[in-house]
Design a protein around this motif. Structure first.
Motif, PDB file in Angstrom:
ATOM      1  N   TRP A 124      62.898  74.494  68.149  1.00 33.90           N
ATOM      2  CA  TRP A 124      62.294  75.264  67.063  1.00 33.90           C
ATOM      3  C   TRP A 124      62.867  74.886  65.697  1.00 33.90           C
ATOM      4  CZ3 TRP A 124      63.179  79.955  70.634  1.00 33.90           C
ATOM      5  CH2 TRP A 124      62.051  80.170  71.426  1.00 33.90           C
ATOM      6  N   PRO A 201      56.883  73.631  69.503  1.00 37.90           N
ATOM      7  CA  PRO A 201      57.199  75.066  69.589  1.00 37.90           C
ATOM      8  C   PRO A 201      56.881  75.674  70.950  1.00 37.90           C
ATOM      9  CG  PRO A 201      56.074  74.573  67.524  1.00 37.90           C
ATOM     10  CD  PRO A 201      55.974  73.348  68.367  1.00 37.90           C
ATOM     11  N   SER A 204      59.341  74.311  73.565  1.00 40.02           N
ATOM     12  CA  SER A 204      60.642  74.919  73.288  1.00 40.02           C
ATOM     13  C   SER A 204      60.698  76.344  73.816  1.00 40.02           C
ATOM     14  CB  SER A 204      60.915  74.920  71.777  1.00 40.02           C
ATOM     15  OG  SER A 204      60.998  73.608  71.268  1.00 40.02           O
ATOM     16  N   GLY A 205      59.594  77.082  73.659  1.00 43.20           N
ATOM     17  CA  GLY A 205      59.552  78.438  74.194  1.00 43.20           C
ATOM     18  C   GLY A 205      59.651  78.470  75.703  1.00 43.20           C
TER      19      GLY A 205
END
Length: 438
Positions: A124, A201, A204-205
């Motif tokens: 992030w 993103p 990454s989550g």
């Protein structure tokens, strides 16, 4: 009856009120149905975390997407595997001094979860790092993760031996692996079909979610009912290393198991070469790796529980069969690479062979894990696990030589070497004892 006890009754088909144990004291035997369920839930959560944050695929894609240099990508798996194994000789002596050892596993899970969540935040916040800084941070995080894994690996086997009876331990890992494989398979399908966007993103989550799985696993495992173990006889530091290395000379069964494990590294080291053979030149194109992810997850899904149950009957035969499948898959892949490379590009041959190879790898992991637990007594499990893992960890450090061989002689030559290693592993596994009959 608790949910954990019902899970034990469902999977083992035993009456929890009529427990008879071969390898546990009476008090631990009474607590076994509940502990069995705790093991499966906690271990399953860690395996789901591994699927969401697979260093060979997901973390490598994430690092490449944020611009880390190639050397960082190349260090992910070697650092993870070697640092997870090498410290265990010294760690086992420390664990020996603890009457209750589940706290070591809990701490190890917390460390692993924190490191993986760090990867998620790094994705992030990628714009704040240069590529080189991101690479250094990534290697440090995977090193921290590996050290936590080292703590969890050795302590889990010790607690498993103290809380689950001989003949049921393999099904613990098998069941947890099956559940986690189903989750990983769904993730692979979602990536391949575009249901989950392949953006930094989003990935990454998913990685951070994997880290949370380890934190939850620590919370669950903390509730296990563990009997105090023996603490006398432990030694520290260099004395521990020297004393435990002496087992390689004096303990022939342990020595044979380590040789078998070393030869069966061919099942763990081969997958990246299958991917290289596929002709996939898009390093950050995780979507193009979908068939390989699906093959790997499907192999775990269909085989993990079966291998676990078979290992409870004969871990020796499981290792022999896994070595045979490894030799078969690598031999076909080597032949195709050397004689008919035109058949490999864009076909499903390699994912199909990877499917067979990963079935074999599941057998290797479960077979050697159950074998080392069942061959040891209550006081030597941690030592046996640490010594075998540390020796294999040293061997793994030399695994980079296969990349050099592939550069010089081609991938087919490397796969031929892996075939020979697996064939020798069949003979080595045949010499192991039938520890489940003891």
């Amino acid at each position: 009856m608790s949910a954990y006890t019902r899970l034990h009754a469902l999977l083992v088909d035993d009456d929890p009120m009529a427990q008879v144990c071969r390898d546990l004291p009476e008090s631990a035997c009474r607590a076994q149905p509940r502990n069995y369920g705790v093991h499966i839930v906690s271990l399953g959560l860690t395996k789901v975390g591994e699927g969401l944050a697979d260093p060979k695929l997901v973390l490598a894609w994430l690092l490449d997407a944020i611009g880390t240099p190639t050397w960082a990508l190349g260090l992910l798996v070697p650092v993870r595997e070697s640092l997870a194994m090498l410290p265990q000789l010294a760690i086992s002596a420390r664990i020996r001094q603890l009457a209750i050892r589940k706290t070591v596993y809990v701490f190890g899970c917390l460390v692993q979860g924190a490191a993986i969540i760090g990867f998620g935040f790094m994705g992030w916040l990628a714009q704040m790092f240069s590529g080189t800084v991101a690479g250094i941070v990534a290697v440090l995080l995977i090193a921290v993760f590996a050290l936590g894994r080292s703590l969890s690996s050795i302590s889990h086997k010790d607690v498993l031996g103290k809380t689950v009876d001989r003949g049921r331990r393999g099904s613990v890992s098998g069941t947890a692996g099956t559940v986690a494989a189903l989750v990983t398979l769904l993730l692979a399908l979602a990536y391949s079909m575009g249901w989950i966007a392949l953006t930094v993103p989003v990935v990454s989550g998913m990685v951070a979610l994997g880290g949370l799985c380890w934190l939850l696993a620590a919370f669950v495992f903390g509730s296990i009912r563990e009997e105090p173990g023996a603490t006398e006889g432990g030694i520290d530091g260099l004395a521990a290393v020297i004393a435990q290395l002496g087992l390689l000379r004096s303990n022939a069964p342990l020595r044979r198991l380590i040789v078998t494990r070393a030869l069966l590294l061919s099942s763990a080291l081969a997958p990246p070469f299958y991917i290289a053979l596929s002709g996939d030149s898009t390093v950050s194109g995780l979507g193009t790796l979908g068939p390989f992810m699906i093959a790997s997850a499907s192999a775990s899904l269909v085989s993990a529980y079966v291998w676990g149950r078979l290992a409870d009957r004969s871990s020796r035969r499981v290792l022999m069969l896994a070595a045979t499948l490894t030799a078969l898959a690598n031999a076909i892949a080597a032949f195709l690479a050397l004689a008919m490379p035109q058949l490999l590009g864009g076909s499903l041959l390699l994912p199909a062979l990877l499917f067979v190879l990963m079935i074999a790898h599941q057998g290797v992991r479960l077979g050697r894990s159950v074998h080392v637990v069942d061959m040891a007594d209550r006081d030597s499990r941690a030592t046996y696990t640490a010594l075998s893992n540390s020796v294999v960890g040293l061997i793994l450090l030399a695994g980079g030589i296969f990349g050099v061989i592939a550069q010089w002689l081609g991938i087919g030559a490397v796969l031929a070497i892996f075939t020979l290693m697996a064939a020798l592993a069949i003979r080595a596994a045949a010499g192991l004892d039938e520890v489940q009959d003891a």
